[in-house]
Design a protein around this motif. Structure first.
Motif, PDB file in Angstrom:
ATOM      1  N   LEU A 168       0.825  -1.202   0.000  1.00 40.31           N
ATOM      2  CA  LEU A 168       0.000   0.000   0.000  1.00 40.31           C
ATOM      3  C   LEU A 168       0.866   1.261   0.000  1.00 40.31           C
ATOM      4  O   LEU A 168       0.567   2.229  -0.709  1.00 40.31           O
ATOM      5  CB  LEU A 168      -0.939  -0.005   1.207  1.00 40.31           C
ATOM      6  N   ALA A 169       1.954   1.247   0.763  1.00 37.78           N
ATOM      7  CA  ALA A 169       2.867   2.397   0.788  1.00 37.78           C
ATOM      8  C   ALA A 169       3.485   2.601  -0.591  1.00 37.78           C
ATOM      9  O   ALA A 169       3.637   3.738  -1.057  1.00 37.78           O
ATOM     10  CB  ALA A 169       3.952   2.192   1.837  1.00 37.78           C
ATOM     11  N   GLN A 208       2.119   1.758  -3.459  1.00 40.50           N
ATOM     12  CA  GLN A 208       1.067   2.286  -4.330  1.00 40.50           C
ATOM     13  C   GLN A 208       0.857   3.784  -4.090  1.00 40.50           C
ATOM     14  O   GLN A 208       0.682   4.548  -5.036  1.00 40.50           O
ATOM     15  CB  GLN A 208      -0.235   1.523  -4.106  1.00 40.50           C
ATOM     16  N   ARG A 209       0.893   4.172  -2.841  1.00 41.14           N
ATOM     17  CA  ARG A 209       0.736   5.596  -2.510  1.00 41.14           C
ATOM     18  C   ARG A 209       1.898   6.411  -3.069  1.00 41.14           C
ATOM     19  O   ARG A 209       1.697   7.509  -3.596  1.00 41.14           O
ATOM     20  CB  ARG A 209       0.620   5.785  -1.004  1.00 41.14           C
ATOM     21  N   ALA A 210       3.109   5.879  -2.951  1.00 42.16           N
ATOM     22  CA  ALA A 210       4.275   6.568  -3.506  1.00 42.16           C
ATOM     23  C   ALA A 210       4.130   6.703  -5.015  1.00 42.16           C
ATOM     24  O   ALA A 210       4.456   7.749  -5.584  1.00 42.16           O
ATOM     25  CB  ALA A 210       5.549   5.805  -3.151  1.00 42.16           C
ATOM     26  N   VAL A 240       1.357   6.921  -6.720  1.00 36.62           N
ATOM     27  CA  VAL A 240       0.348   7.948  -6.988  1.00 36.62           C
ATOM     28  C   VAL A 240       0.966   9.338  -6.874  1.00 36.62           C
ATOM     29  O   VAL A 240       0.773  10.204  -7.736  1.00 36.62           O
ATOM     30  CB  VAL A 240      -0.864   7.801  -6.039  1.00 36.62           C
ATOM     31  N   VAL A 241       1.728   9.565  -5.818  1.00 35.53           N
ATOM     32  CA  VAL A 241       2.367  10.869  -5.616  1.00 35.53           C
ATOM     33  C   VAL A 241       3.343  11.156  -6.753  1.00 35.53           C
ATOM     34  O   VAL A 241       3.366  12.269  -7.297  1.00 35.53           O
ATOM     35  CB  VAL A 241       3.063  10.946  -4.240  1.00 35.53           C
TER      36      VAL A 241
END
Length: 142
Positions: free
Chosen positions: A89-90, A92-94, A96-97
């Protein structure tokens, strides 16, 4: 060159080469067994032929994707470093950013200013108007 000049030049110089390549691919495909790796490779090219030759139909289409490759190079080089982002999840978030940062750059925005403004506005922004915060539409609030 203008788009029309580029297209005319491609028809003159490149089209005969593409036609020769297509004929060769078809001939070679008929010579190899269906389940072979070579057949899969040839099928891949033949099935993508329309996309591969799009530059012969539109002078604005680049012959290669070097620009895109150069845009993603930093992320490809950092891939090993980001293996341990903490969790899937981390990661995936990275991603996205990083996508938002690159999109902001691509549309001529300062990524820091764009993200700061979007993140400040996000909590009170209407969900029905969320598209306004996307990098290709974004306008600074202040």
């Amino acid at each position: 060159m203008t788009t029309q000049e580029r297209l005319a030049r491609r028809h003159l110089d490149a089209r005969p080469l593409w036609e020769t390549l297509h004929a060769w691919l078809c001939l070679e495909r008929s010579r190899v067994p269906d389940c072979s790796s070579t057949a899969k490779a040839l099928n891949y090219s033949l099935n993508a032929w329309t996309a591969l030759t799009q530059n012969l139909l539109d002078g604005n289409v680049n012959v290669d994707n070097n620009h895109c490759e150069n845009q993603i190079r930093p992320w490809a080089l950092g891939r090993k470093a980001w293996l341990f982002a903490g969790s899937e999840l981390a990661g995936q978030r990275a991603a996205v950013v990083m996508s938002l940062v690159q999109s902001a750059k691509l549309h001529g925005h300062d990524p820091w200013a764009c993200l700061k403004d979007v993140l400040t506005r996000l909590p009170t922004h209407l969900n029905s108007r969320i598209d306004e915060l996307l990098p290709h539409i974004w306008q600074s609030a202040g």
